[in-house]
Design an enzyme around this catalytic site. Sequence first.
Site, PDB file in Angstrom:
ATOM      1  N   HIS A  82     -94.673  23.544  52.493  1.00 38.99           N
ATOM      2  CA  HIS A  82     -95.878  22.896  53.025  1.00 38.99           C
ATOM      3  C   HIS A  82     -96.536  22.073  51.937  1.00 38.99           C
ATOM      4  O   HIS A  82     -96.722  22.529  50.810  1.00 38.99           O
ATOM      5  CB  HIS A  82     -96.886  23.937  53.525  1.00 38.99           C
ATOM      6  N   ASP A 161    -107.856  28.900  64.484  1.00 41.89           N
ATOM      7  CA  ASP A 161    -107.991  27.966  63.366  1.00 41.89           C
ATOM      8  C   ASP A 161    -108.347  26.573  63.865  1.00 41.89           C
ATOM      9  O   ASP A 161    -109.195  25.897  63.278  1.00 41.89           O
ATOM     10  CB  ASP A 161    -106.698  27.920  62.549  1.00 41.89           C
ATOM     11  N   ARG A 168    -115.955  23.346  61.507  1.00 40.49           N
ATOM     12  CA  ARG A 168    -116.218  23.104  60.080  1.00 40.49           C
ATOM     13  C   ARG A 168    -116.347  21.615  59.792  1.00 40.49           C
ATOM     14  O   ARG A 168    -117.155  21.199  58.954  1.00 40.49           O
ATOM     15  CB  ARG A 168    -115.076  23.691  59.233  1.00 40.49           C
ATOM     16  N   SER A 183    -106.928  28.636  56.585  1.00 35.86           N
ATOM     17  CA  SER A 183    -106.515  27.672  57.601  1.00 35.86           C
ATOM     18  C   SER A 183    -105.052  27.269  57.406  1.00 35.86           C
ATOM     19  O   SER A 183    -104.252  27.302  58.341  1.00 35.86           O
ATOM     20  CB  SER A 183    -107.417  26.434  57.551  1.00 35.86           C
ATOM     21  N   LYS A 187    -101.333  29.068  59.674  1.00 35.59           N
ATOM     22  CA  LYS A 187    -100.315  28.278  60.392  1.00 35.59           C
ATOM     23  C   LYS A 187     -98.929  28.514  59.807  1.00 35.59           C
ATOM     24  O   LYS A 187     -97.940  28.644  60.535  1.00 35.59           O
ATOM     25  CB  LYS A 187    -100.677  26.787  60.333  1.00 35.59           C
TER      26      LYS A 187
END
Length: 433
Positions: A82, A161, A168, A183, A187
């Site tokens: 990621h 999320d 947010r 967050s 995922k």
Amino acid sequence: MRMVDIIEKKRDGGSLSKSEISFFVNGYSRGEIPDYQASALAMAIYFRGMNPEETANLTDAMMHSGDTIDLSSIAGVKVDKHSTGGVGDKTSLALGPLVAACGAKLAKMSGRGLGHTGGTLDKMESIPGTRIDLSEQEFIDQVNKIGIAINGQTAQITPADKKLYALRDVTATVDSLPLIASSIMSKKLASGSDCILLDVKFGSGAFMKTLDDAKKLAKTMVEIGDSLGRDTRAIITDMDQPLGLAVGNALEVKEAIATLNGHGPKDFVELIEQAGSIMLEQAKIVKTQEEGIALIRKAIADGSGLEKLRQMIAAQGGDATYVTNPEKFPMASHIIPVVSEKEGYLTRIDSLSIGLAAMKLGAGRETMESKIDMAAGIVLNKKVGDKVLKGEVLAYCHTNKEVEESILGEVSGAFVYSKTPIKTAPIVHAYIK
């Protein structure tokens, strides 16, 4: 249990229990807790922070607020990567096929681009026919068959999320380390891989602007992953200039293909080798990073990485002849050179300015509804450390729009000069495990 008591406890600096965090996440995702109470807790977390146990519990609760993907039917160690987002970041399209060609199983969920950062799914869709909506069974079957699949996230992954992030975004609580980390990791963990490599970027084109902030975020996410039973590691990489030379969807896919053909830009190849070696170590295919780098280089040299990309595109319904014949990608109707008005050595290429200019040329979205021009973008002709003479081409702007002079000025202004040569830093600044 009352939400007001949870807000008060965090407001006063207390640590929330696992049951209190679960009460909030589950209640908010079901619509039982109103936005005003959720925003009050988010602001309390913003100011008071969370300890590692709280952050892990928040991640765990968000991860289980929706579907989690069970990859146990895939043979072998499943690896995932990621990136926190950057300009010119086409890493997955070269790195994924290479680690798969070396024997790792890459099962990756990716996202779309918004604003100045590009999305892997958009880049994949620049190859006609490519599907990014595989069912869970199709996804698993493909990884078992060819060792790699890159797919879009379903709406059922971490719904809490998605809802909390939207809140947010409008309550000035995005920049909270535990909220950012939970967050991202919720995922990744819901996607089911055994091992996760995080590429945390810092600099003008990244979410984290400083090396110290990037390290803090990386350490927090590694702690979360490890505490929830996943081998999680992170590299900290530089985004004070775009990654590689190409910025824009089809342009970046072509650069990923060129890299798999052994003709990649130096900084991009360096990142691919180091990230790939760590992922192969996580997959227990190699014992050292040196062995891993050697395997990645071999997969480039013998063409097996390129073949794995071709297999993935074909398996997902895309026209794989684009991989073997990248000249098939359409070119923009306007390719405009941006020339240097001075002489010197490049010390920085402002990634944010380049990313925003590319978006204005058509390569990105200002809103999720915006239509992307796959051929649009910017190709750099110079990189940090290069000497530039007055009148030399700094970059080429690719677009199908009539180009405003102001955009060309933004591209030119992104290049920062020095009168004396500079020493360039390695792209990977730190490795955290």
